[in-house]
Design a protein around this motif. Structure first.
Motif, PDB file in Angstrom:
ATOM      1  N   VAL A 112       0.851  -1.187   0.000  1.00  0.00           N
ATOM      2  CA  VAL A 112       0.000   0.000   0.000  1.00  0.00           C
ATOM      3  C   VAL A 112       0.886   1.236   0.000  1.00  0.00           C
ATOM      4  CG1 VAL A 112      -1.823   1.260   1.199  1.00  0.00           C
ATOM      5  CG2 VAL A 112      -1.743  -1.237   1.347  1.00  0.00           C
ATOM      6  N   ASP A 113       0.734   2.086  -1.029  1.00  0.00           N
ATOM      7  CA  ASP A 113       1.428   3.371  -1.094  1.00  0.00           C
ATOM      8  C   ASP A 113       0.425   4.467  -0.794  1.00  0.00           C
ATOM      9  OD1 ASP A 113       3.946   2.309  -1.844  1.00  0.00           O
ATOM     10  OD2 ASP A 113       3.191   2.019  -3.879  1.00  0.00           O
ATOM     11  N   LEU A 114       0.742   5.315   0.178  1.00  0.00           N
ATOM     12  CA  LEU A 114      -0.205   6.310   0.675  1.00  0.00           C
ATOM     13  C   LEU A 114       0.431   7.696   0.598  1.00  0.00           C
ATOM     14  CD1 LEU A 114      -3.026   5.713   1.909  1.00  0.00           C
ATOM     15  CD2 LEU A 114      -2.001   6.027   4.160  1.00  0.00           C
ATOM     16  N   THR A 115      -0.224   8.619  -0.096  1.00  0.00           N
ATOM     17  CA  THR A 115       0.265   9.990  -0.203  1.00  0.00           C
ATOM     18  C   THR A 115      -0.536  10.896   0.734  1.00  0.00           C
ATOM     19  OG1 THR A 115      -1.272  10.617  -1.950  1.00  0.00           O
ATOM     20  CG2 THR A 115       0.797   9.567  -2.644  1.00  0.00           C
ATOM     21  N   PRO A 116      -0.049  12.095   1.028  1.00  0.00           N
ATOM     22  CA  PRO A 116      -0.801  13.016   1.894  1.00  0.00           C
ATOM     23  C   PRO A 116      -2.228  13.263   1.391  1.00  0.00           C
ATOM     24  CG  PRO A 116       1.430  13.822   1.608  1.00  0.00           C
ATOM     25  CD  PRO A 116       1.277  12.654   0.675  1.00  0.00           C
ATOM     26  N   GLU A 117      -2.401  13.279   0.070  1.00  0.00           N
ATOM     27  CA  GLU A 117      -3.737  13.503  -0.477  1.00  0.00           C
ATOM     28  C   GLU A 117      -4.698  12.365  -0.117  1.00  0.00           C
ATOM     29  OE1 GLU A 117      -0.927  13.728  -2.185  1.00  0.00           O
ATOM     30  OE2 GLU A 117      -0.840  15.899  -2.519  1.00  0.00           O
ATOM     31  N   ASP A 118      -4.139  11.192   0.157  1.00  0.00           N
ATOM     32  CA  ASP A 118      -4.977  10.034   0.488  1.00  0.00           C
ATOM     33  C   ASP A 118      -5.476  10.068   1.924  1.00  0.00           C
ATOM     34  OD1 ASP A 118      -4.622   8.809  -2.048  1.00  0.00           O
ATOM     35  OD2 ASP A 118      -2.670   8.059  -1.425  1.00  0.00           O
ATOM     36  N   VAL A 142      -6.030   2.570   5.717  1.00  0.00           N
ATOM     37  CA  VAL A 142      -5.320   1.434   5.120  1.00  0.00           C
ATOM     38  C   VAL A 142      -6.128   0.147   5.275  1.00  0.00           C
ATOM     39  CG1 VAL A 142      -3.279  -0.049   5.313  1.00  0.00           C
ATOM     40  CG2 VAL A 142      -3.022   2.437   5.323  1.00  0.00           C
ATOM     41  N   ASN A 143      -6.673  -0.083   6.477  1.00  0.00           N
ATOM     42  CA  ASN A 143      -7.454  -1.305   6.705  1.00  0.00           C
ATOM     43  C   ASN A 143      -8.697  -1.354   5.825  1.00  0.00           C
ATOM     44  OD1 ASN A 143      -5.728  -2.399   8.634  1.00  0.00           O
ATOM     45  ND2 ASN A 143      -6.741  -1.350  10.325  1.00  0.00           N
ATOM     46  N   GLU A 144      -9.386  -0.208   5.680  1.00  0.00           N
ATOM     47  CA  GLU A 144     -10.575  -0.158   4.834  1.00  0.00           C
ATOM     48  C   GLU A 144     -10.225  -0.438   3.372  1.00  0.00           C
ATOM     49  OE1 GLU A 144     -12.451   3.595   5.407  1.00  0.00           O
ATOM     50  OE2 GLU A 144     -13.372   3.040   7.339  1.00  0.00           O
ATOM     51  N   LYS A 145      -9.133   0.166   2.906  1.00  0.00           N
ATOM     52  CA  LYS A 145      -8.744   0.006   1.505  1.00  0.00           C
ATOM     53  C   LYS A 145      -8.269  -1.424   1.224  1.00  0.00           C
ATOM     54  CE  LYS A 145      -9.670   4.216   0.295  1.00  0.00           C
ATOM     55  NZ  LYS A 145     -10.827   4.474  -0.579  1.00  0.00           N
ATOM     56  N   ILE A 146      -7.538  -2.017   2.171  1.00  0.00           N
ATOM     57  CA  ILE A 146      -7.085  -3.398   1.982  1.00  0.00           C
ATOM     58  C   ILE A 146      -8.283  -4.332   1.933  1.00  0.00           C
ATOM     59  CG2 ILE A 146      -5.921  -5.330   3.129  1.00  0.00           C
ATOM     60  CD1 ILE A 146      -3.758  -3.424   4.012  1.00  0.00           C
ATOM     61  N   SER A 147      -9.249  -4.124   2.839  1.00  0.00           N
ATOM     62  CA  SER A 147     -10.454  -4.959   2.861  1.00  0.00           C
ATOM     63  C   SER A 147     -11.202  -4.856   1.534  1.00  0.00           C
ATOM     64  CB  SER A 147     -11.357  -4.540   4.024  1.00  0.00           C
ATOM     65  OG  SER A 147     -12.531  -5.313   4.053  1.00  0.00           O
ATOM     66  N   THR A 157     -11.701  -7.822  -1.506  1.00  0.00           N
ATOM     67  CA  THR A 157     -13.016  -8.153  -2.069  1.00  0.00           C
ATOM     68  C   THR A 157     -13.022  -7.984  -3.582  1.00  0.00           C
ATOM     69  OG1 THR A 157     -14.108  -7.458  -0.021  1.00  0.00           O
ATOM     70  CG2 THR A 157     -15.472  -7.599  -1.999  1.00  0.00           C
ATOM     71  N   GLU A 158     -12.477  -6.867  -4.057  1.00  0.00           N
ATOM     72  CA  GLU A 158     -12.459  -6.583  -5.502  1.00  0.00           C
ATOM     73  C   GLU A 158     -11.640  -7.620  -6.265  1.00  0.00           C
ATOM     74  OE1 GLU A 158     -10.922  -2.665  -5.726  1.00  0.00           O
ATOM     75  OE2 GLU A 158     -12.686  -1.726  -4.815  1.00  0.00           O
ATOM     76  N   GLU A 159     -10.509  -8.018  -5.687  1.00  0.00           N
ATOM     77  CA  GLU A 159      -9.627  -8.971  -6.364  1.00  0.00           C
ATOM     78  C   GLU A 159     -10.048 -10.427  -6.137  1.00  0.00           C
ATOM     79  OE1 GLU A 159      -6.891  -8.275  -8.368  1.00  0.00           O
ATOM     80  OE2 GLU A 159      -7.725  -6.239  -8.278  1.00  0.00           O
ATOM     81  N   LYS A 160     -11.103 -10.611  -5.295  1.00  0.00           N
ATOM     82  CA  LYS A 160     -11.623 -11.943  -4.980  1.00  0.00           C
ATOM     83  C   LYS A 160     -10.529 -12.861  -4.445  1.00  0.00           C
ATOM     84  CE  LYS A 160     -15.346 -11.593  -8.381  1.00  0.00           C
ATOM     85  NZ  LYS A 160     -15.985 -12.147  -9.582  1.00  0.00           N
ATOM     86  N   LEU A 161      -9.736 -12.302  -3.541  1.00  0.00           N
ATOM     87  CA  LEU A 161      -8.691 -13.086  -2.884  1.00  0.00           C
ATOM     88  C   LEU A 161      -9.311 -13.862  -1.721  1.00  0.00           C
ATOM     89  CD1 LEU A 161      -5.822 -10.418  -2.708  1.00  0.00           C
ATOM     90  CD2 LEU A 161      -6.156 -12.198  -4.428  1.00  0.00           C
ATOM     91  N   GLU A 162      -9.097 -15.157  -1.679  1.00  0.00           N
ATOM     92  CA  GLU A 162      -9.616 -15.993  -0.584  1.00  0.00           C
ATOM     93  C   GLU A 162      -8.564 -16.023   0.524  1.00  0.00           C
ATOM     94  OE1 GLU A 162     -12.037 -20.214  -0.030  1.00  0.00           O
ATOM     95  OE2 GLU A 162     -10.906 -19.813  -1.861  1.00  0.00           O
ATOM     96  N   VAL A 163      -8.696 -15.055   1.420  1.00  0.00           N
ATOM     97  CA  VAL A 163      -7.672 -14.813   2.440  1.00  0.00           C
ATOM     98  C   VAL A 163      -7.966 -15.610   3.698  1.00  0.00           C
ATOM     99  CG1 VAL A 163      -6.645 -13.047   3.923  1.00  0.00           C
ATOM    100  CG2 VAL A 163      -7.155 -12.535   1.534  1.00  0.00           C
ATOM    101  N   LEU A 164      -6.915 -16.138   4.316  1.00  0.00           N
ATOM    102  CA  LEU A 164      -7.024 -16.819   5.601  1.00  0.00           C
ATOM    103  C   LEU A 164      -6.562 -15.873   6.702  1.00  0.00           C
ATOM    104  CD1 LEU A 164      -5.466 -20.275   4.635  1.00  0.00           C
ATOM    105  CD2 LEU A 164      -7.867 -19.591   4.568  1.00  0.00           C
ATOM    106  N   GLY A 165      -7.351 -15.778   7.777  1.00  0.00           N
ATOM    107  CA  GLY A 165      -6.970 -14.866   8.855  1.00  0.00           C
ATOM    108  C   GLY A 165      -7.077 -13.425   8.403  1.00  0.00           C
TER     109      GLY A 165
END
Length: 445
Positions: free
Chosen positions: A17-23, A71-76, A80-88
């Motif tokens: 995750v790359d985060l700029t001040p604008e984000d 960051v947590n919201e964007k990763i979540s 979902t968008e990438e349909k990754l079947e994540v464990l934990g």
């Protein structure tokens, strides 16, 4: 903001995750303004604390909280968008550059997270898979035992002069040693394991005495209950010979098979003969057996699925995730329960893939109905004559579902039942009649 992921292997990956001040600054500015409206600080009127003061005093803490939240919201959302079947859950990867940030609302951040991925495998159930569904018939011994239990439930207590097998003796037990244990208590003869001792307690009258070896007669838990001591103390008794002196004999006489008894069990007048009563008992017992049969089929499907699916899991990642989310657990405790954890995880993945592939849905009303069913069963277990109204069951269900842990458990149970019902329409089942005594042996193999 830029988010991407890179597979390390089939069961693990890294999210960047790359985060700029604008984000992040819009969210930080809003949080600071909200804090200024709520803050109560010396020298300032409530709700009128300048945002600049909040920024100088609490800015870095707010910045950190908001970045974590964003960051947590964007990763979540990305998962979902990438349909990754994540464990934990994603675990942050230590980065030496993290210590170089100024946290001055101008930094460009780079965060890395490790994720575990569910292994790829095919769900093994198909139209070619065959299971046996047992049609369990009540054998004579089971029906006799059920009838006896019902008659005892509505029987009456008597005090005969001479003891018989199955009576409860109110007696004094005295350990055969100086200053030994002496206890007056109820002794159930039906739980005695030694046949010779059991026989010695038949034919006794009030004030009769008999010597018994209490260790041969009872299990440790029963000894502890009878003597009012701990199980450890019962296990370590130095003298096990006791003198038993009868104070009274209690016998539960079975209720007569008459209309009064029938009307206590069934709606008045519905059962009027012993033959009708026996048919009702058989019907009740075999309905219970249907539940046993369904559970056996579920167990067989579970065993089949677990044996057929070979899957590799990101074990090191999962252990670190368990430790991160359960800081009170030691590494030894995690290791001890890890095999069971992996088994549960494996079946959960199988279930979830069946749910997703077949658009199965757990509805709230179904969870409420299951809660009502469980509550009704508990009420009838303790009071066979009480018939709660649907309104009462609904109130009890709402109370139960207000507990998140209970609600989640019931949700998972409904999901499991839906998966089971779906699998029954997918696989082949052959029906096989079997007596209950043979089914019990089969189930214990």
């Amino acid at each position: 903001m830029n988010i991407s992921h890179q597979k390390i292997d089939d069961i693990s990956a890294k999210i960047t995750v790359d985060l700029t001040p604008e984000d992040y600054n819009p969210a930080v500015d809003k949080a600071i303004k909200d804090q200024a409206k709520k803050a109560k600080l010396p020298g300032f009127r409530p709700g009128l604390v300048p945002t600049g003061h909040i920024r100088r005093t609490y800015g870095k803490a707010i910045l950190l909280d908001e970045i974590n939240r964003v960051v947590n919201e964007k990763i979540s959302a990305y998962i979902t968008e990438e349909k990754l079947e994540v464990l934990g859950q994603p675990l942050p990867v230590d980065n030496e550059e993290d210590n170089k940030y100024n946290w001055d609302f101008k930094d460009t951040f780079n965060f890395n997270y490790e994720i575990g991925l569910a292994p790829i495998f095919d769900v093994p159930f198909s139209a070619e898979t065959e299971f046996t569904e047992y049609d369990i018939k009540a054998d004579e011994a089971t029906l006799v035992e059920r009838t006896k239990n019902l008659r005892r439930s509505y029987g009456k207590m008597t005090n005969p002069e001479v003891s018989e097998e199955g009576d409860v003796l109110y007696a004094t037990l005295k350990q055969e040693k100086e200053d030994g244990i002496e206890k007056t208590t109820s002794v159930r003869t039906d739980v005695i394991e030694d046949a010779k001792i059991k026989k010695s307690l038949v034919g006794l009258k009030k004030d009769d005495t008999v010597k018994i070896d209490i260790k041969k007669a009872f299990k440790v838990a029963d000894i502890a209950r009878i003597l009012g001591i701990t199980e450890e103390e019962a296990e370590n008794l130095d003298v096990t010979k006791f003198e038993l002196s009868v104070q009274n004999i209690n016998r539960l006489e079975e209720a007569d098979l008459n209309q009064e008894f029938f009307d206590k069990l069934f709606p008045e007048g519905e059962v009027t003969t012993e033959e009708q009563f026996n048919e009702k008992v058989k019907e009740e017992v075999e309905n219970l057996f249907k539940q046993n049969s369904a559970q056996k089929l579920r167990n067989d499907m579970y065993t089949f699925g677990m044996e057929k699916v070979e899957a590799k899991f990101p074990e090191d990642f999962l252990k670190r995730w368990l430790q991160a989310t359960n800081p009170n657990l030691s590494a030894e405790e995690i290791e001890e329960g890890f095999a069971d954890f992996l088994n549960n995880l494996k079946w959960t993945i199988i279930e979830n893939r069946i749910v997703t592939a077949n658009n199965l849905e757990v509805k709230y009303d179904e969870v409420v109905d299951l809660a009502k069913e469980r509550i009704y069963g508990q009420i009838k277990m303790y009071n066979i004559n009480e018939e709660p109204t649907d309104e009462q069951l609904g109130q009890f269900a709402m109370q139960l579902l207000s507990d998140r842990e209970q609600a989640n458990r019931l949700f998972e149970e409904v999901k499991a039942l839906k998966v089971f019902d779906h699998l029954k329409t997918t696989v082949k089942t052959k029906s096989k009649k079997i007596d209950y005594d043979k089914f019990e042996k089969l189930d214990n193999k």
